[in-house]
Design a protein around this motif. Structure first.
Motif, PDB file in Angstrom:
ATOM      1  N   GLY A 120     -11.251 -41.823  40.523  1.00 61.42           N
ATOM      2  CA  GLY A 120      -9.897 -41.320  40.665  1.00 61.42           C
ATOM      3  C   GLY A 120      -9.425 -40.764  39.339  1.00 61.42           C
ATOM      4  N   SER A 121      -8.162 -40.332  39.294  1.00 67.23           N
ATOM      5  CA  SER A 121      -7.683 -39.705  38.066  1.00 67.23           C
ATOM      6  C   SER A 121      -6.173 -39.834  37.919  1.00 67.23           C
ATOM      7  N   ASP A 122      -5.717 -39.579  36.709  1.00 69.12           N
ATOM      8  CA  ASP A 122      -4.295 -39.481  36.377  1.00 69.12           C
ATOM      9  C   ASP A 122      -4.102 -38.074  35.831  1.00 69.12           C
ATOM     10  N   TRP A 154     -14.717 -46.803  39.639  1.00 65.82           N
ATOM     11  CA  TRP A 154     -14.888 -48.211  40.013  1.00 65.82           C
ATOM     12  C   TRP A 154     -16.188 -48.386  40.786  1.00 65.82           C
ATOM     13  N   HIS A 163      -5.786 -48.096  34.094  1.00 63.98           N
ATOM     14  CA  HIS A 163      -4.719 -47.637  33.204  1.00 63.98           C
ATOM     15  C   HIS A 163      -4.437 -48.651  32.099  1.00 63.98           C
ATOM     16  N   SER A 215      -6.789 -48.779  40.163  1.00 66.42           N
ATOM     17  CA  SER A 215      -6.193 -47.730  39.333  1.00 66.42           C
ATOM     18  C   SER A 215      -5.339 -48.333  38.223  1.00 66.42           C
ATOM     19  N   GLU A 216      -4.596 -49.385  38.543  1.00 62.88           N
ATOM     20  CA  GLU A 216      -3.758 -50.061  37.543  1.00 62.88           C
ATOM     21  C   GLU A 216      -4.612 -50.696  36.451  1.00 62.88           C
ATOM     22  N   LYS A 263      -7.134 -50.532  46.241  1.00 59.28           N
ATOM     23  CA  LYS A 263      -7.517 -49.368  45.437  1.00 59.28           C
ATOM     24  C   LYS A 263      -6.468 -49.080  44.372  1.00 59.28           C
ATOM     25  N   SER A 264      -5.197 -49.286  44.702  1.00 62.96           N
ATOM     26  CA  SER A 264      -4.144 -49.034  43.719  1.00 62.96           C
ATOM     27  C   SER A 264      -4.234 -50.012  42.557  1.00 62.96           C
TER      28      SER A 264
END
Length: 209
Positions: free
Chosen positions: A70-72, A81, A38, A34-35, A30-31
């Motif tokens: 997700g979010s930043d 996703w 970004h 997120s990458e 999952k990380s």
């Protein structure tokens, strides 16, 4: 239940990036999703879609989810996703275009774009988009606990048309040529099946048809 205030949202389609060489492999956490989001868009206020092919395995895919958002918070940006489930778990993530793993084994609907994996992705993407717009940072609109929120579309699982109930997706439009079921139109008249959204004013699931 938490509700966000009314706010107009403008959406501008930006660029598209393809990673045909699977630069970080075919097994993603999952990380890493997120990458990737970004890398594709690091601008404030953006919404990035990360779509993975049918031969890419993602942490939790098919076991606990068909996609996630997700979010930043620093950039005030969000991402969604969704994976193509056609070879991994179509009975879980491409229903109602494939027989479900559990429950009534009813005849699957015809996929409006003649692609079970892709049409399943569209359903999940639409559901997550509704959740992202109304609850992008976890403090917007949702029902239940913040740890396991039911959002605008996930509060209406399996509901696509009027009269829906578990195992039956409701009354839908049917293409007279292909026999495919749908309830919405896109660009150039393309047909799609889109999930119902929870209406807080009526406390009911609102469908397009």
């Amino acid at each position: 239940m938490k509700k966000a205030g009314k706010k107009q949202t403008n959406v501008v389609l930006a660029n598209q990036v393809s990673d045909n060489n699977y630069s970080i492999g075919k097994k993603l956490t999952k990380s890493q999703i997120s990458e990737l989001a970004h890398v594709a868009n690091s601008k404030p206020g953006g919404l990035t879609f990360v779509l993975t092919a049918q031969d890419v395995a993602v942490e939790g895919f098919c076991m606990s989810n068909c996609g996630f958002h997700g979010s930043d918070t620093k950039l005030k940006s969000a991402f969604i996703w969704v994976g193509n489930s056609v070879t991994q778990c179509p009975g879980q993530c491409a229903w109602p275009f494939h027989k479900p793993i559990y429950g009534p084994q009813t005849t699957p609907l015809g996929a409006p774009n003649v692609d079970v994996g892709l049409d399943g992705m569209i359903v999940n993407l639409a559901s997550l988009l509704a959740g992202t717009v109304t609850n992008p940072f976890g403090n917007g609109y949702f029902i239940g606990s913040a740890g396991a929120p039911l959002e605008a579309a996930s509060a209406c699982p399996g509901v696509y048309g009027k009269g829906a109930y578990p195992g039956y997706d409701g009354e839908l439009l049917v293409d007279s040529v292909t026999g495919a079921s749908y309830n919405g139109f896109g660009v150039s008249g393309r047909k799609y099946l889109l999930p119902a959204l929870f209406d807080p004013n009526t406390s009911q699931c609102s469908t397009i048809v």
